[in-house]
Design a protein around this motif. Structure first.
Motif, PDB file in Angstrom:
ATOM      1  N   VAL A 192      -3.720  -7.272   2.126  1.00  0.00           N
ATOM      2  CA  VAL A 192      -2.583  -6.581   2.216  1.00  0.00           C
ATOM      3  C   VAL A 192      -2.241  -5.799   3.277  1.00  0.00           C
ATOM      4  CG1 VAL A 192      -0.691  -5.283   0.969  1.00  0.00           C
ATOM      5  CG2 VAL A 192      -2.069  -6.825  -0.371  1.00  0.00           C
ATOM      6  N   GLU A 193      -1.210  -6.148   4.266  1.00  0.00           N
ATOM      7  CA  GLU A 193      -1.050  -5.179   5.531  1.00  0.00           C
ATOM      8  C   GLU A 193       0.154  -4.197   5.647  1.00  0.00           C
ATOM      9  OE1 GLU A 193      -3.558  -4.776   7.457  1.00  0.00           O
ATOM     10  OE2 GLU A 193      -4.728  -6.445   7.409  1.00  0.00           O
ATOM     11  N   ARG A 194       1.096  -4.604   4.585  1.00  0.00           N
ATOM     12  CA  ARG A 194       2.287  -3.791   4.270  1.00  0.00           C
ATOM     13  C   ARG A 194       2.136  -2.630   3.594  1.00  0.00           C
ATOM     14  NH1 ARG A 194       5.489  -8.989   1.973  1.00  0.00           N
ATOM     15  NH2 ARG A 194       3.519  -9.040   1.062  1.00  0.00           N
ATOM     16  N   HIS A 195       2.830  -1.562   4.142  1.00  0.00           N
ATOM     17  CA  HIS A 195       2.699  -0.226   3.470  1.00  0.00           C
ATOM     18  C   HIS A 195       4.112   0.261   3.311  1.00  0.00           C
ATOM     19  CE1 HIS A 195      -1.486   1.090   4.779  1.00  0.00           C
ATOM     20  NE2 HIS A 195      -1.479   0.222   5.317  1.00  0.00           N
ATOM     21  N   ALA A 196       4.226   1.072   2.401  1.00  0.00           N
ATOM     22  CA  ALA A 196       5.577   1.839   1.764  1.00  0.00           C
ATOM     23  C   ALA A 196       5.400   3.273   1.959  1.00  0.00           C
ATOM     24  CB  ALA A 196       5.917   1.365   0.526  1.00  0.00           C
ATOM     25  N   PRO A 197       6.034   4.065   2.822  1.00  0.00           N
ATOM     26  CA  PRO A 197       5.931   5.431   2.426  1.00  0.00           C
ATOM     27  C   PRO A 197       6.393   6.075   1.247  1.00  0.00           C
ATOM     28  CG  PRO A 197       7.415   4.679   4.583  1.00  0.00           C
ATOM     29  CD  PRO A 197       7.120   3.748   3.688  1.00  0.00           C
ATOM     30  N   ILE A 199       0.657  -1.321   0.079  1.00  0.00           N
ATOM     31  CA  ILE A 199       0.001   0.105  -0.033  1.00  0.00           C
ATOM     32  C   ILE A 199       1.012   1.278   0.061  1.00  0.00           C
ATOM     33  CG2 ILE A 199      -1.697   1.220   1.077  1.00  0.00           C
ATOM     34  CD1 ILE A 199      -2.825  -1.346   0.092  1.00  0.00           C
ATOM     35  N   MET A 200       0.840   2.129  -1.090  1.00  0.00           N
ATOM     36  CA  MET A 200       1.701   3.334  -0.955  1.00  0.00           C
ATOM     37  C   MET A 200       1.061   4.360   0.006  1.00  0.00           C
ATOM     38  SD  MET A 200       3.933   2.520  -3.175  1.00  0.00           S
ATOM     39  CE  MET A 200       4.020   0.844  -3.207  1.00  0.00           C
ATOM     40  N   GLY A 201       1.739   4.842   0.605  1.00  0.00           N
ATOM     41  CA  GLY A 201       1.507   5.842   1.990  1.00  0.00           C
ATOM     42  C   GLY A 201       0.476   5.128   2.845  1.00  0.00           C
ATOM     43  N   SER A 202      -0.779   6.330   3.090  1.00  0.00           N
ATOM     44  CA  SER A 202      -1.602   5.430   4.087  1.00  0.00           C
ATOM     45  C   SER A 202      -2.797   4.634   3.300  1.00  0.00           C
ATOM     46  CB  SER A 202      -2.241   6.552   4.772  1.00  0.00           C
ATOM     47  OG  SER A 202      -3.162   7.536   3.543  1.00  0.00           O
TER      48      SER A 202
END
Length: 377
Positions: free
Chosen positions: A297-302, A237-240
């Motif tokens: 999907v639980e992983r986020h990337a700032p 997930i990009m950002g929030s």
């Protein structure tokens, strides 16, 4: 992950061996058929022969379908060996030709009233020459063919990518916002769309539409990529993930393009064909994992980190001369992570157009189509 945005056709244009030009400086509900006019009313609009480039692609096929449902004659420019089964079923006249071949384009445009130019190079990876030849030069050929064939109406499919990476702080962007000023290094897709628009504007009898991320059944690029990214565990997930997305159903874009091509006051104008942003990035990913029977999907990337990593990956792949893109590109990140800030007020007011297919409904339909046509997937 590389979702496809604003594409004319899912097949890439092949290229000639001409020298590369210099790189630019950074700078499916169809409309209902009209009922018979009452006595004394204006007569029905006469049938108009339309030529569609990129007719076998996602948007081109929907335009062909809706025009045929309205009883209009349609000619599709298709390349030898392309899958034309749907067009044949619709009763489209098939004309084998190539956007790079001005002679075949000249013959294809003979006798047509409207040209829907959907064909272009689609992708987020490759050298500038590939984009220049596949989008800019092919558009120049279409314009020249129109000039030599009685100056038919030219409906040019561009993209909101002409604006580049614009900050959400600017608020709603309308069609008068300057184009070509906010592109990042190697954003060849967006820059080629800018140059193609410049070519089209030199032809008086034109109208430009700028769709956002087009999706729907028959999508052979963005849906498969999203599915592959999820199944490989690469998607983050990009950002929030709370940003609304500009996704717009292909049938809605087709309806808008047809309205624009037949509106006399739209000559010389440009129109955004986007959604209202009724679904967020988080909700889109959840729809896909639910439809695929996968965990959430639980992983986020700032966003700043993802952008920097993608830039380094692109630089490494380019230095190595890789023909395939890295797992993440800045265009893919931008499409998924950007805010929805493109106004469609002009299309609503002048064309009477608004997207009709709700995004959740359309995404489920598109995913069901993909799974039914890829049973082993």
């Amino acid at each position: 992950m590389h979702p496809r945005e604003e594409t004319g056709t899912a097949t890439q244009v092949t290229h000639t061996s001409e020298p590369s030009p210099p790189e630019p400086s950074p700078p499916e509900s169809s409309p209902p058929q009209a009922s018979p006019e009452p006595s004394g009313a204006n007569p029905p609009r006469p049938k108009r022969l339309s030529l569609i480039t990129g007719a076998t692609g996602l948007l081109g096929s929907y335009i062909a379908e809706q025009l045929r449902e309205q009883g209009e004659p349609v000619r599709g420019l298709v390349r030898t060996g392309s899958d034309t089964r749907l067009l044949s079923k619709l009763g489209v006249e098939l004309f084998e030709g190539d956007l790079r071949d001005l002679d075949s384009l000249g013959r294809a445009t003979q006798g047509v009233d409207t040209v829907y130019h959907c064909g272009a190079f689609v992708g987020d990876w490759g050298p500038w020459q590939q984009y220049f030849e596949g989008t800019v030069e092919t558009t120049r050929n279409v314009v020249e063919a129109c000039r030599a064939s009685g100056n038919p109406r030219l409906l040019h499919v561009s993209s909101i990518s002409v604006y580049g990476q614009v900050s959400a702080d600017r608020g709603k962007i309308d069609e008068d916002f300057p184009i070509g000023q906010h592109h990042w290094l190697w954003d060849y897709y967006g820059r080629s769309k800018v140059e193609a628009e410049q070519v089209v504007r030199a032809y008086p009898n034109h109208t430009i539409v700028r769709p956002s991320w087009i999706y729907g059944p028959r999508d052979r690029v963005s849906i498969p990529r999203l599915v592959d990214a999820l199944r490989s565990g690469q998607l983050r997930i990009m950002g929030s993930g709370r940003n609304p997305l500009n996704m717009v159903y292909a049938g809605d874009v087709a309806a808008g393009a047809i309205l624009a091509a037949n509106e006399p006051a739209a000559v010389g104008q440009a129109y955004h064909l986007c959604s209202h942003g009724e679904i967020t990035q988080r909700e889109l990913v959840d729809l896909f994992t639910e439809g695929l029977g996968m965990p959430r999907v639980e992983r986020h990337a700032p966003m700043p980190v993802a952008w920097s990593v993608a830039f380094l990956a692109e630089a490494a792949f380019r230095s190595l001369g890789r023909r395939t893109p890295p797992p993440f590109t800045r265009r893919g990140i931008y499409i998924m992570g950007r805010p929805t800030n493109f106004s469609i007020a002009k299309a609503a007011e002048q064309l009477g157009w608004e997207p009709r297919v709700k995004t959740r409904e359309g995404v489920r339909e598109a995913l069901q189509w993909y799974l039914s046509t890829h049973p082993a997937a």
